[in-house]
Design a protein around this motif. Structure first.
Motif, mmCIF file in Angstrom:
data_model
loop_
_atom_site.group_PDB
_atom_site.id
_atom_site.type_symbol
_atom_site.label_atom_id
_atom_site.label_comp_id
_atom_site.label_asym_id
_atom_site.label_seq_id
_atom_site.Cartn_x
_atom_site.Cartn_y
_atom_site.Cartn_z
ATOM 1 N N ARG A 195 -8.693 -14.123 -14.510
ATOM 2 C CA ARG A 195 -8.122 -13.461 -15.682
ATOM 3 C C ARG A 195 -7.902 -14.468 -16.810
ATOM 4 O O ARG A 195 -8.159 -14.178 -17.980
ATOM 5 C CB ARG A 195 -6.800 -12.805 -15.289
ATOM 6 N N SER A 199 -9.740 -14.644 -20.542
ATOM 7 C CA SER A 199 -8.917 -14.649 -21.746
ATOM 8 C C SER A 199 -9.255 -15.827 -22.647
ATOM 9 O O SER A 199 -9.284 -15.696 -23.878
ATOM 10 C CB SER A 199 -7.434 -14.691 -21.363
ATOM 11 N N THR A 219 -2.770 -11.926 -30.629
ATOM 12 C CA THR A 219 -3.847 -12.356 -29.733
ATOM 13 C C THR A 219 -3.432 -13.581 -28.921
ATOM 14 O O THR A 219 -3.805 -13.714 -27.749
ATOM 15 C CB THR A 219 -5.114 -12.676 -30.538
ATOM 16 N N MET A 222 -0.971 -12.392 -26.282
ATOM 17 C CA MET A 222 -1.691 -11.705 -25.212
ATOM 18 C C MET A 222 -2.380 -12.704 -24.290
ATOM 19 O O MET A 222 -2.415 -12.521 -23.068
ATOM 20 C CB MET A 222 -2.712 -10.734 -25.807
ATOM 21 N N HIS A 223 -2.918 -13.771 -24.869
ATOM 22 C CA HIS A 223 -3.579 -14.777 -24.036
ATOM 23 C C HIS A 223 -2.582 -15.457 -23.102
ATOM 24 O O HIS A 223 -2.850 -15.611 -21.901
ATOM 25 C CB HIS A 223 -4.257 -15.835 -24.898
ATOM 26 N N LYS A 226 -1.674 -13.148 -20.288
ATOM 27 C CA LYS A 226 -2.715 -13.039 -19.263
ATOM 28 C C LYS A 226 -2.840 -14.331 -18.464
ATOM 29 O O LYS A 226 -2.974 -14.313 -17.236
ATOM 30 C CB LYS A 226 -4.057 -12.714 -19.917
ATOM 31 N N GLY A 233 -2.054 -6.621 -14.637
ATOM 32 C CA GLY A 233 -3.367 -6.577 -15.266
ATOM 33 C C GLY A 233 -3.725 -5.215 -15.823
ATOM 34 O O GLY A 233 -4.578 -5.115 -16.711
ATOM 35 N N TRP A 235 -2.200 -3.470 -17.832
ATOM 36 C CA TRP A 235 -1.905 -3.388 -19.263
ATOM 37 C C TRP A 235 -3.100 -3.817 -20.108
ATOM 38 O O TRP A 235 -3.209 -3.416 -21.273
ATOM 39 C CB TRP A 235 -0.687 -4.246 -19.600
ATOM 40 N N ASP A 236 -3.986 -4.621 -19.547
ATOM 41 C CA ASP A 236 -5.163 -5.062 -20.304
ATOM 42 C C ASP A 236 -6.066 -3.892 -20.664
ATOM 43 O O ASP A 236 -6.795 -3.939 -21.659
ATOM 44 C CB ASP A 236 -5.958 -6.087 -19.486
ATOM 45 N N TRP A 237 -6.016 -2.830 -19.851
ATOM 46 C CA TRP A 237 -6.902 -1.687 -20.069
ATOM 47 C C TRP A 237 -6.382 -0.738 -21.142
ATOM 48 O O TRP A 237 -7.116 0.150 -21.597
ATOM 49 C CB TRP A 237 -7.088 -0.916 -18.759
ATOM 50 N N GLY A 240 -2.751 -3.815 -23.961
ATOM 51 C CA GLY A 240 -1.688 -4.793 -23.781
ATOM 52 C C GLY A 240 -0.309 -4.245 -24.096
ATOM 53 O O GLY A 240 -0.147 -3.133 -24.606
#
Length: 334
Positions: A195, A199, A219, A222-223, A226, A233, A235-237, A240
């Protein structure tokens, strides 16, 4: 930056009413020269064994998974009896893990009470007054992590019994750290590294040069989320977590890492850190640990601590060790 307090790590109120087991007799072992009580999965005695306290740069042994002793299959042993003996070994391992959670709970209450009385529950004040060591910090943090997972894990263990290892691999997030088998730990780290790698490939913004989570773009938040596995995970779909929640999660982790870095330095650096402690520290800092030797792992952690003198935590979390201000060196005192 918000003040990190001990109240944020307090256990649930229902656990505050637990009466101590008569065999424990635990006092404030981390504040006086005594040793914590715990037992291994292979222990046959009903009384907990005692081991020497490690260097204060390491967390207590009871906060880590106990050794897992899986019996080898005999030449003429049939499959069913062998699987039954393996199941008993895993069940003993989980019972030891739960016992150690209770031990850590008792120890953490003593640490909390003393720091509450002397430093008004503030971590930073406790560090300045030398009331808090890294061992104490890791005890409090890991105990809080495990206590939150006890109810769900206990339910799974009660229902599945010896078959629990087959179930928890799929629901690793509900398993306390003291109850995670080696394959589960490795699997979790591999998934996190995959992951993290994905990222980093998507990260295009320049890392900050000044400290301050409030200055990070979404961004970047978010990185970090992750890379460190601060949220599920799934939430990535869906794009976020909301920015406000992301910023709060990242801010707490940055504050924790700043505190942890300072306590490692106060303890004399990484010379006496055990290998698993080094791995856990690197995972918390977003550094890959799989397929790396002890010298390389300690070199990365040493480079992080030295780089922290030249760059903020936020910048290091947004870059790989190969571009940190200080590259990987042989371990030295920091």
């Amino acid at each position: 930056m918000t003040t990190l307090t001990l109240r944020g790590l307090r256990t649930a109120s229902r656990f505050q009413r637990v009466q101590p087991h008569p065999l424990l007799g635990l006092q404030s072992q981390f504040l006086v020269p005594q040793t914590p009580s715990f037992r291994y999965a292979s222990t046959t005695s009903a009384l907990p064994t005692r081991t020497p306290r490690t260097f204060p740069v390491n967390g207590p042994s009871t906060t880590l998974p106990a050794p897992l002793n899986v019996p080898a299959r005999g030449e003429n042993q049939s499959l069913v009896p062998y699987l039954y003996s393996v199941g008993k070994s895993y069940l003993a391992f989980y019972k030891t893990g739960v016992w150690n959670i209770y031990t850590n709970f008792k120890l953490s209450r003593e640490v909390q009470r003393k720091i509450d009385a002397q430093n008004a529950s503030t971590f930073s004040a406790a560090v300045v007054s030398a009331s808090l060591t890294r061992s104490d910090l890791q005890l409090l943090v890991r105990n809080w992590h495990d206590i939150k997972r006890v109810p769900m894990f206990a339910l799974v263990l009660l229902i599945c019994g010896e078959f629990t290892p087959l179930v928890v691999i799929a629901i690793s997030s509900i398993v306390p750290w003291t109850c995670r088998i080696p394959k589960q730990v490795e699997s979790d780290r591999r998934k996190l590294e995959q992951r993290r790698s994905a990222s980093f490939r998507e990260l295009t913004t320049e890392p900050p040069t000044e400290a301050g989570v409030e200055k990070l773009a979404k961004t970047q938040l978010m990185h970090i989320n992750k890379s460190l596995g601060l949220s599920f995970g799934m939430w990535d779909w869906v794009g976020g977590l909301p920015t406000g929640i992301l910023r709060r999660k990242v801010s707490r982790r940055v504050e924790y890492l700043e505190l942890d870095d300072g306590l490692i330095r106060k303890a004399g650096g990484i010379q006496h850190m055990e290998l698993e402690e080094v791995k856990m520290a690197l995972v918390e800092r977003g550094v890959d640990v799989l397929s790396k030797g002890e010298a390389q792992l300690k070199g990365h952690l040493n480079a992080w601590l030295l780089s922290r003198e030249k760059a903020p935590v936020e910048k290091l979390l947004l870059t790989r060790p190969s571009v940190w201000p200080v590259r990987m060196n042989a371990p030295e005192k920091v």
